[in-house]
Design a protein around this motif. Sequence first.
Motif, PDB file in Angstrom:
ATOM      1  N   GLY A 165       0.820  -1.229   0.000  1.00 45.79           N
ATOM      2  CA  GLY A 165       0.000   0.000   0.000  1.00 45.79           C
ATOM      3  C   GLY A 165       0.838   1.257   0.000  1.00 45.79           C
ATOM      4  O   GLY A 165       0.533   2.221  -0.720  1.00 45.79           O
ATOM      5  N   LEU A 166       1.920   1.259   0.776  1.00 44.01           N
ATOM      6  CA  LEU A 166       2.778   2.433   0.850  1.00 44.01           C
ATOM      7  C   LEU A 166       3.517   2.670  -0.461  1.00 44.01           C
ATOM      8  O   LEU A 166       3.714   3.822  -0.878  1.00 44.01           O
ATOM      9  CB  LEU A 166       3.781   2.272   2.005  1.00 44.01           C
ATOM     10  CG  LEU A 166       3.179   2.329   3.422  1.00 44.01           C
ATOM     11  CD1 LEU A 166       4.242   1.976   4.465  1.00 44.01           C
ATOM     12  CD2 LEU A 166       2.610   3.723   3.707  1.00 44.01           C
ATOM     13  N   VAL A 167       3.938   1.601  -1.110  1.00 42.66           N
ATOM     14  CA  VAL A 167       4.631   1.741  -2.394  1.00 42.66           C
ATOM     15  C   VAL A 167       3.731   2.419  -3.418  1.00 42.66           C
ATOM     16  O   VAL A 167       4.179   3.270  -4.210  1.00 42.66           O
ATOM     17  CB  VAL A 167       5.085   0.353  -2.903  1.00 42.66           C
ATOM     18  CG1 VAL A 167       5.536   0.438  -4.365  1.00 42.66           C
ATOM     19  CG2 VAL A 167       6.237  -0.167  -2.042  1.00 42.66           C
ATOM     20  N   ILE A 175      10.331  13.267  -5.652  1.00 40.97           N
ATOM     21  CA  ILE A 175      11.043  12.418  -4.710  1.00 40.97           C
ATOM     22  C   ILE A 175      11.232  13.113  -3.365  1.00 40.97           C
ATOM     23  O   ILE A 175      11.207  12.486  -2.307  1.00 40.97           O
ATOM     24  CB  ILE A 175      12.415  11.995  -5.271  1.00 40.97           C
ATOM     25  CG1 ILE A 175      12.238  11.270  -6.609  1.00 40.97           C
ATOM     26  CG2 ILE A 175      13.163  11.098  -4.282  1.00 40.97           C
ATOM     27  CD1 ILE A 175      11.462  10.003  -6.515  1.00 40.97           C
ATOM     28  N   ALA A 176      11.433  14.441  -3.388  1.00 39.49           N
ATOM     29  CA  ALA A 176      11.717  15.196  -2.169  1.00 39.49           C
ATOM     30  C   ALA A 176      10.466  15.521  -1.369  1.00 39.49           C
ATOM     31  O   ALA A 176      10.544  16.187  -0.331  1.00 39.49           O
ATOM     32  CB  ALA A 176      12.458  16.489  -2.522  1.00 39.49           C
ATOM     33  N   ASN A 177       9.322  15.056  -1.823  1.00 40.17           N
ATOM     34  CA  ASN A 177       8.059  15.319  -1.130  1.00 40.17           C
ATOM     35  C   ASN A 177       8.127  14.797   0.303  1.00 40.17           C
ATOM     36  O   ASN A 177       8.612  13.697   0.554  1.00 40.17           O
ATOM     37  CB  ASN A 177       6.907  14.640  -1.893  1.00 40.17           C
ATOM     38  CG  ASN A 177       5.546  15.112  -1.398  1.00 40.17           C
ATOM     39  OD1 ASN A 177       5.237  14.970  -0.236  1.00 40.17           O
ATOM     40  ND2 ASN A 177       4.765  15.658  -2.321  1.00 40.17           N
ATOM     41  N   ASP A 178       7.626  15.625   1.259  1.00 44.56           N
ATOM     42  CA  ASP A 178       7.684  15.216   2.670  1.00 44.56           C
ATOM     43  C   ASP A 178       6.896  13.934   2.932  1.00 44.56           C
ATOM     44  O   ASP A 178       7.263  13.142   3.812  1.00 44.56           O
ATOM     45  CB  ASP A 178       7.134  16.349   3.547  1.00 44.56           C
ATOM     46  CG  ASP A 178       8.064  17.567   3.569  1.00 44.56           C
ATOM     47  OD1 ASP A 178       9.253  17.388   3.246  1.00 44.56           O
ATOM     48  OD2 ASP A 178       7.593  18.660   3.914  1.00 44.56           O
ATOM     49  N   ILE A 179       5.839  13.741   2.180  1.00 41.84           N
ATOM     50  CA  ILE A 179       5.026  12.531   2.373  1.00 41.84           C
ATOM     51  C   ILE A 179       5.836  11.280   2.024  1.00 41.84           C
ATOM     52  O   ILE A 179       5.693  10.232   2.640  1.00 41.84           O
ATOM     53  CB  ILE A 179       3.745  12.602   1.506  1.00 41.84           C
ATOM     54  CG1 ILE A 179       2.863  13.760   1.989  1.00 41.84           C
ATOM     55  CG2 ILE A 179       2.985  11.285   1.564  1.00 41.84           C
ATOM     56  CD1 ILE A 179       1.591  13.922   1.190  1.00 41.84           C
ATOM     57  N   ASN A 180       6.731  11.419   1.026  1.00 38.11           N
ATOM     58  CA  ASN A 180       7.572  10.276   0.635  1.00 38.11           C
ATOM     59  C   ASN A 180       8.434   9.795   1.802  1.00 38.11           C
ATOM     60  O   ASN A 180       8.670   8.603   1.968  1.00 38.11           O
ATOM     61  CB  ASN A 180       8.460  10.644  -0.540  1.00 38.11           C
ATOM     62  CG  ASN A 180       7.712  10.560  -1.859  1.00 38.11           C
ATOM     63  OD1 ASN A 180       6.567  10.147  -1.889  1.00 38.11           O
ATOM     64  ND2 ASN A 180       8.346  10.958  -2.952  1.00 38.11           N
ATOM     65  N   GLY A 186       7.509   4.256   6.933  1.00 34.07           N
ATOM     66  CA  GLY A 186       6.498   3.204   7.125  1.00 34.07           C
ATOM     67  C   GLY A 186       6.936   1.889   6.510  1.00 34.07           C
ATOM     68  O   GLY A 186       6.720   0.807   7.086  1.00 34.07           O
ATOM     69  N   ILE A 187       7.555   1.982   5.311  1.00 35.89           N
ATOM     70  CA  ILE A 187       8.058   0.771   4.656  1.00 35.89           C
ATOM     71  C   ILE A 187       9.159   0.117   5.497  1.00 35.89           C
ATOM     72  O   ILE A 187       9.220  -1.104   5.620  1.00 35.89           O
ATOM     73  CB  ILE A 187       8.581   1.097   3.245  1.00 35.89           C
ATOM     74  CG1 ILE A 187       7.418   1.490   2.327  1.00 35.89           C
ATOM     75  CG2 ILE A 187       9.354  -0.083   2.656  1.00 35.89           C
ATOM     76  CD1 ILE A 187       7.843   1.946   0.952  1.00 35.89           C
ATOM     77  N   LEU A 188      10.007   0.964   6.084  1.00 33.63           N
ATOM     78  CA  LEU A 188      11.088   0.451   6.919  1.00 33.63           C
ATOM     79  C   LEU A 188      10.537  -0.281   8.140  1.00 33.63           C
ATOM     80  O   LEU A 188      11.002  -1.374   8.485  1.00 33.63           O
ATOM     81  CB  LEU A 188      11.999   1.605   7.358  1.00 33.63           C
ATOM     82  CG  LEU A 188      13.242   1.218   8.174  1.00 33.63           C
ATOM     83  CD1 LEU A 188      14.150   0.298   7.368  1.00 33.63           C
ATOM     84  CD2 LEU A 188      14.005   2.469   8.613  1.00 33.63           C
TER      85      LEU A 188
END
Length: 213
Positions: A165-167, A175-180, A186-188
């Motif tokens: 879901g996170l992917v 890429i530099a978006n804070d949400i990323n 979350g993925i970690l």
Amino acid sequence: MAHKDIDTEKLIADERNLRLLINNTEDPIWLVDTQFKIIECNHSFKKWVCYFIGKELDRGDNVLDNGLNKIYFDKFESCYQLALSGRAFKSVEDIMVDGQLRYTGVTFNPVFDNDKKVIGVSCYARDITEQRKYLLRIEEQNTALREIAFIESHKVRGPVATIMGLVQMFNNDDIANDINKEIVDGILIASYQLDNVIREVVRKSNAIGPEPK
């Protein structure tokens, strides 16, 4: 007269051969009548019984009048009674021998006369400890495999669904978006959770050990 002598010799020879047959085995074999008196038994039976009651039983002795404790007395009496009712069956006894638990399989077979009337019980015992241990080991392995299957179908599904879901939410255009950053965090976290689940699966798999031989 000569014919009768031949018949007698044949009977004697047959009896001698039968005794050689039943005594040429390490497995106890015995036959009792309806009053629980021993009609016939082999040397292994005498040794087997002597180990538990301190004396040998032989032909004419009552197989139940042997000093067994009340639990075993009641159990064996019920086994003989069941066989005398016309039913053949097997029983597994767990017995302590020299401080080790041993399993013995005992077969009880009713003996019938020409009129189909039960006149006794033939019995046969065999040490089945190794077979029993093998089956118990198989049961333990099956239990562990079911636990592993449960882990894989339930515990693994959560972290994997989270990662997937996170992917999908990841912003590849910025890429530099804070949400990323939150998504990567979350993925970690989900990856660590998945790693712990995998370690649990490996631990349970190692506990199973090699296949029984």
